[in-house]
Write a protein that holds these residues in place. Sequence first.
Motif, mmCIF file in Angstrom:
data_model
loop_
_atom_site.group_PDB
_atom_site.id
_atom_site.type_symbol
_atom_site.label_atom_id
_atom_site.label_comp_id
_atom_site.label_asym_id
_atom_site.label_seq_id
_atom_site.Cartn_x
_atom_site.Cartn_y
_atom_site.Cartn_z
ATOM 1 N N PRO A 1 -66.955 19.532 -76.038
ATOM 2 C CA PRO A 1 -65.988 19.455 -77.135
ATOM 3 C C PRO A 1 -66.293 18.317 -78.114
ATOM 4 C CG PRO A 1 -64.848 19.698 -75.048
ATOM 5 C CD PRO A 1 -66.299 19.471 -74.741
ATOM 6 N N TRP A 2 -66.929 17.250 -77.618
ATOM 7 C CA TRP A 2 -67.298 16.161 -78.526
ATOM 8 C C TRP A 2 -68.300 16.652 -79.553
ATOM 9 C CZ3 TRP A 2 -66.171 14.890 -73.452
ATOM 10 C CH2 TRP A 2 -65.173 13.946 -73.284
ATOM 11 N N GLY B 1 -64.555 23.856 -85.036
ATOM 12 C CA GLY B 1 -63.123 23.653 -85.284
ATOM 13 C C GLY B 1 -62.275 24.737 -84.643
ATOM 14 N N ALA B 2 -62.757 25.980 -84.708
ATOM 15 C CA ALA B 2 -62.027 27.091 -84.089
ATOM 16 C C ALA B 2 -62.001 26.942 -82.572
ATOM 17 C CB ALA B 2 -62.668 28.419 -84.475
ATOM 18 N N ALA B 3 -63.107 26.500 -81.987
ATOM 19 C CA ALA B 3 -63.152 26.303 -80.534
ATOM 20 C C ALA B 3 -62.188 25.195 -80.113
ATOM 21 C CB ALA B 3 -64.570 25.971 -80.089
ATOM 22 N N LEU B 4 -62.122 24.127 -80.885
ATOM 23 C CA LEU B 4 -61.194 23.037 -80.562
ATOM 24 C C LEU B 4 -59.742 23.487 -80.699
ATOM 25 C CD1 LEU B 4 -62.997 20.042 -82.276
ATOM 26 C CD2 LEU B 4 -62.779 20.468 -79.827
ATOM 27 N N GLY C 1 -58.952 25.855 -77.740
ATOM 28 C CA GLY C 1 -58.762 25.083 -76.514
ATOM 29 C C GLY C 1 -57.436 24.359 -76.495
ATOM 30 N N THR C 2 -57.053 23.804 -77.637
ATOM 31 C CA THR C 2 -55.760 23.134 -77.744
ATOM 32 C C THR C 2 -54.620 24.115 -77.513
ATOM 33 O OG1 THR C 2 -56.672 21.525 -79.294
ATOM 34 C CG2 THR C 2 -54.287 21.784 -79.273
ATOM 35 N N ALA C 3 -54.717 25.298 -78.114
ATOM 36 C CA ALA C 3 -53.665 26.307 -77.944
ATOM 37 C C ALA C 3 -53.548 26.738 -76.489
ATOM 38 C CB ALA C 3 -53.954 27.511 -78.838
ATOM 39 N N VAL C 4 -54.682 26.907 -75.811
ATOM 40 C CA VAL C 4 -54.659 27.307 -74.399
ATOM 41 C C VAL C 4 -53.985 26.235 -73.553
ATOM 42 C CG1 VAL C 4 -56.134 27.678 -72.382
ATOM 43 C CG2 VAL C 4 -56.625 28.861 -74.509
ATOM 44 N N GLY D 1 -49.404 24.163 -70.518
ATOM 45 C CA GLY D 1 -48.433 23.094 -70.311
ATOM 46 C C GLY D 1 -47.003 23.587 -70.425
ATOM 47 N N ILE D 2 -46.737 24.406 -71.414
ATOM 48 C CA ILE D 2 -45.381 24.954 -71.582
ATOM 49 C C ILE D 2 -45.031 25.840 -70.395
ATOM 50 C CG2 ILE D 2 -44.010 26.569 -72.955
ATOM 51 C CD1 ILE D 2 -45.458 25.427 -75.438
ATOM 52 N N PHE D 3 -45.967 26.698 -69.979
ATOM 53 C CA PHE D 3 -45.732 27.579 -68.844
ATOM 54 C C PHE D 3 -45.489 26.761 -67.573
ATOM 55 C CE2 PHE D 3 -47.542 29.939 -65.222
ATOM 56 C CZ PHE D 3 -46.644 30.998 -65.194
ATOM 57 N N GLY D 4 -46.306 25.758 -67.348
ATOM 58 C CA GLY D 4 -46.145 24.927 -66.155
ATOM 59 C C GLY D 4 -44.865 24.117 -66.178
#
Length: 75
Positions: free
Chosen positions: A32-33, A51-54, A57-60, A65-68
Amino acid sequence: IAIAAAVAFVACMAAPFAPLIPALDWLADVSPWWWGFGEDPIADGIKAGGGAALLAGTAVFVALGIFGFERRDVR
């Protein structure tokens, strides 16, 4: 948590050395760096793919986190 911290530490330490060691060239594709900062983003801007990959990944991780968090039974 310790395993994730160890992986993050190793990745953070390996990222600056990847361009110097030919055997570590493959790290640029999975780091990611590199997606965010690999090809001089100040002069050229962030590349669309990185940028799309970052963002993906952030959305996932936000969704996980919300689900957990919603599954926790805190009283």
